[in-house]
Write a protein that holds these residues in place. Structure first.
Motif, PDB file in Angstrom:
ATOM      1  N   ARG A  15     -32.859   1.597 -73.813  1.00 40.15           N
ATOM      2  CA  ARG A  15     -33.459   2.765 -73.174  1.00 40.15           C
ATOM      3  C   ARG A  15     -34.771   3.135 -73.885  1.00 40.15           C
ATOM      4  NH1 ARG A  15     -31.315   2.014 -68.628  1.00 40.15           N
ATOM      5  NH2 ARG A  15     -31.404  -0.030 -69.616  1.00 40.15           N
ATOM      6  N   PRO A  16     -35.623   3.915 -73.261  1.00 43.20           N
ATOM      7  CA  PRO A  16     -36.914   4.261 -73.875  1.00 43.20           C
ATOM      8  C   PRO A  16     -36.812   4.879 -75.269  1.00 43.20           C
ATOM      9  CG  PRO A  16     -36.972   4.808 -71.558  1.00 43.20           C
ATOM     10  CD  PRO A  16     -35.559   4.400 -71.858  1.00 43.20           C
ATOM     11  N   ASP A  17     -35.680   5.554 -75.561  1.00 45.47           N
ATOM     12  CA  ASP A  17     -35.511   6.139 -76.893  1.00 45.47           C
ATOM     13  C   ASP A  17     -34.844   5.173 -77.867  1.00 45.47           C
ATOM     14  OD1 ASP A  17     -32.918   6.077 -75.982  1.00 45.47           O
ATOM     15  OD2 ASP A  17     -32.500   8.200 -76.321  1.00 45.47           O
ATOM     16  N   GLY A  18     -34.618   3.932 -77.431  1.00 40.15           N
ATOM     17  CA  GLY A  18     -34.019   2.922 -78.295  1.00 40.15           C
ATOM     18  C   GLY A  18     -32.513   2.837 -78.222  1.00 40.15           C
ATOM     19  N   SER A  19     -31.880   3.733 -77.488  1.00 36.02           N
ATOM     20  CA  SER A  19     -30.419   3.733 -77.428  1.00 36.02           C
ATOM     21  C   SER A  19     -29.900   2.572 -76.593  1.00 36.02           C
ATOM     22  CB  SER A  19     -29.907   5.062 -76.860  1.00 36.02           C
ATOM     23  OG  SER A  19     -30.408   5.279 -75.555  1.00 36.02           O
TER      24      SER A  19
ATOM     25  N   GLY B 234     -37.691  -0.668 -73.580  1.00 40.12           N
ATOM     26  CA  GLY B 234     -38.621  -0.686 -72.458  1.00 40.12           C
ATOM     27  C   GLY B 234     -38.428   0.528 -71.578  1.00 40.12           C
ATOM     28  N   GLY B 235     -39.146   0.531 -70.453  1.00 39.72           N
ATOM     29  CA  GLY B 235     -39.006   1.649 -69.534  1.00 39.72           C
ATOM     30  C   GLY B 235     -39.804   1.450 -68.264  1.00 39.72           C
ATOM     31  N   ASN B 236     -39.704   2.411 -67.356  1.00 36.55           N
ATOM     32  CA  ASN B 236     -40.380   2.402 -66.051  1.00 36.55           C
ATOM     33  C   ASN B 236     -40.053   1.139 -65.249  1.00 36.55           C
ATOM     34  OD1 ASN B 236     -41.514   4.809 -66.864  1.00 36.55           O
ATOM     35  ND2 ASN B 236     -43.496   3.929 -67.389  1.00 36.55           N
ATOM     36  N   TRP B 237     -38.807   0.744 -65.312  1.00 35.24           N
ATOM     37  CA  TRP B 237     -38.378  -0.466 -64.621  1.00 35.24           C
ATOM     38  C   TRP B 237     -38.592  -0.354 -63.113  1.00 35.24           C
ATOM     39  CZ3 TRP B 237     -34.749   2.152 -67.896  1.00 35.24           C
ATOM     40  CH2 TRP B 237     -34.832   1.733 -69.227  1.00 35.24           C
TER      41      TRP B 237
ATOM     42  N   TYR C 195     -42.925  -1.345 -68.852  1.00 32.47           N
ATOM     43  CA  TYR C 195     -43.406  -1.747 -70.170  1.00 32.47           C
ATOM     44  C   TYR C 195     -42.273  -2.209 -71.071  1.00 32.47           C
ATOM     45  CZ  TYR C 195     -41.549   2.703 -71.911  1.00 32.47           C
ATOM     46  OH  TYR C 195     -40.720   3.733 -72.240  1.00 32.47           O
ATOM     47  N   MET C 196     -42.630  -2.950 -72.110  1.00 32.33           N
ATOM     48  CA  MET C 196     -41.747  -3.284 -73.212  1.00 32.33           C
ATOM     49  C   MET C 196     -42.461  -2.936 -74.500  1.00 32.33           C
ATOM     50  SD  MET C 196     -40.358  -6.875 -74.681  1.00 32.33           S
ATOM     51  CE  MET C 196     -41.393  -6.755 -76.143  1.00 32.33           C
ATOM     52  N   VAL C 197     -41.731  -2.391 -75.461  1.00 31.35           N
ATOM     53  CA  VAL C 197     -42.327  -2.011 -76.736  1.00 31.35           C
ATOM     54  C   VAL C 197     -42.346  -3.226 -77.654  1.00 31.35           C
ATOM     55  CG1 VAL C 197     -42.198  -0.456 -78.719  1.00 31.35           C
ATOM     56  CG2 VAL C 197     -41.512   0.359 -76.439  1.00 31.35           C
TER      57      VAL C 197
END
Length: 395
Positions: A184-188, A360-363, A369-371
């Protein structure tokens, strides 16, 4: 015990050093598959992603099996044999929801610490992570490992209509399952997911001229409108049970009473029990003729099962947390509304964790994106979690 810990630490250090050394290779592979359109219905595109995966497996000397499919891309099943009993299953899907031509419009690119491109985190980075982590374990921890199986599926974005049976087949004897969907975007990571269902209502009426003989007609459209209103009222957002009408169609012409109508329904839910209750209520509405003479039927049902958090999921999450501590990572858990293949494995009672891929996020969106700086650390976390699971399972 002290010597054992030293040996384990040395082994983990070798794995981590190897993964660090593979960063550029991993990024090149990720760029290659992100720039391949692999829309779920684009069989050739999905198989082109599969060709890259197979080449990497072959380069590492990892045997694999291909299962060809008529409508969709191939399944790839690879196995790394370990010295201990049992197996751990790693899963990922090769397809994306983006139609052919998308990669020409917005190809893979690096924006500082973010990677962009269709499917970059949902979930092509997860596929690369699976492969590199498995290779690292093969090279440096084979004596300590049970079998590791890698399953690459072709149509998860459609609800895994053909993969469901293969996932169950491969997972039913697994000790644990790690699904490499994005963190998840917060790393969880994910320990609970909604399930999803797809249904269709079909209604028969009787056609007539709507001006001269409207009383002779039986409107399927009118019946559908009544049913839709009643079914929509069954949605319960407090319980997280949703009802959405997706496609609606009916009638022949503006001056003809409609002899046929249909509507599709999508529902999401946290438990099978909640869906079964909803389905019974929907079916009761469908079976009730509000306009005399109409005939209706309901088809469809659950597509992806919910990932319900059970004891095995909780225990596996604690292992991942413990592995994260050794890497100085803070890992939390999250429940998420989106359905995923982890629901099939968790429903078998198999310990399952989802969201083990890079952050990542905004799937599915234009700005997915991917961090970047989570790419290798999440591989290390996967490797450490697998090793710790095997150790604590005393295989």
């Amino acid at each position: 015990m002290e010597m054992l810990l030293k040996e384990e630490n040395a082994m983990l250090q070798k794995i981590n050093n190897y993964l660090d050394s593979q960063k550029e290779n991993a990024l090149k592979s990720l760029e290659e598959i992100v720039n391949i359109d692999s829309f779920s219905y684009d069989k050739d595109g999905v198989n082109r992603v599969g060709a890259v995966i197979r080449q990497q497996l072959e380069n590492a000397g990892i045997p694999y099996e291909i299962r060809e499919n008529e409508e969709f891309g191939n399944h790839i099943i690879a196995v790394i044999k370990g010295k201990k009993q049992g197996k751990i299953l790693l899963m990922g899907h090769q397809d994306t929801p983006h139609p052919p031509g998308t990669t020409l419009q917005r190809p893979f690119k690096v924006e500082g610490n973010l990677l962009r491109g269709p499917g970059v985190s949902d979930m092509k980075s997860g596929l690369i992570s699976m492969i590199h982590t498995a290779i690292a374990l093969q090279r440096f921890a084979n004596e300590e490992m049970c079998d590791i199986e890698l399953l690459f599926t072709p149509e998860e974005e459609l609800g895994s209509p053909i993969s469901r049976n293969i996932i169950v087949e491969r997972a039913k004897d697994a000790l644990a399952v790690f699904n490499l969907e994005a963190a998840r975007p917060d790393g969880s990571i994910v320990t609970s997911r909604k399930g999803s269902a797809h249904m269709k209502i079909e209604i028969e009426g009787r056609a007539s001229h709507s001006g001269a003989f409207i009383e002779d007609g039986i409107s399927a459209n009118d019946e559908l409108a009544i049913k839709m209103t009643k079914i929509k009222q069954l949605m319960d957002l407090d319980k997280g049970t949703t009802v959405n009408f997706g496609k609606i169609e009916g009638g022949i012409s503006n001056n003809v009473v409609s002899p046929y109508a249909f509507a599709t329904i999508h529902s999401s839910f946290w438990s099978e029990k909640d869906f079964n209750e909803l389905y019974q209520q929907i079916n009761k509405v469908v079976e009730t003729p509000y306009i005399t003479g109409t005939k209706s039927k309901l088809t469809g049902g659950i597509g992806i099962l919910p990932m319900e958090k059970h004891e095995g999921v909780s225990k596996l999450f604690k292992i991942v947390q413990k592995a994260a501590e050794g890497l100085h990572l803070n890992i939390t858990e999250q429940q998420t509304k989106g359905a995923a293949d982890a629901g099939f494995t968790a429903s078998l009672g198999v310990p399952t964790i989802c969201g083990m891929g890079p952050v990542g996020g905004n799937w599915h969106a234009l700005d997915e994106y991917m961090v970047l700086d989570t790419f290798i650390p999440r591989m290390k976390l996967l490797a450490a979690s697998i090793l710790l699971f095997v150790k604590e399972s005393k295989l």
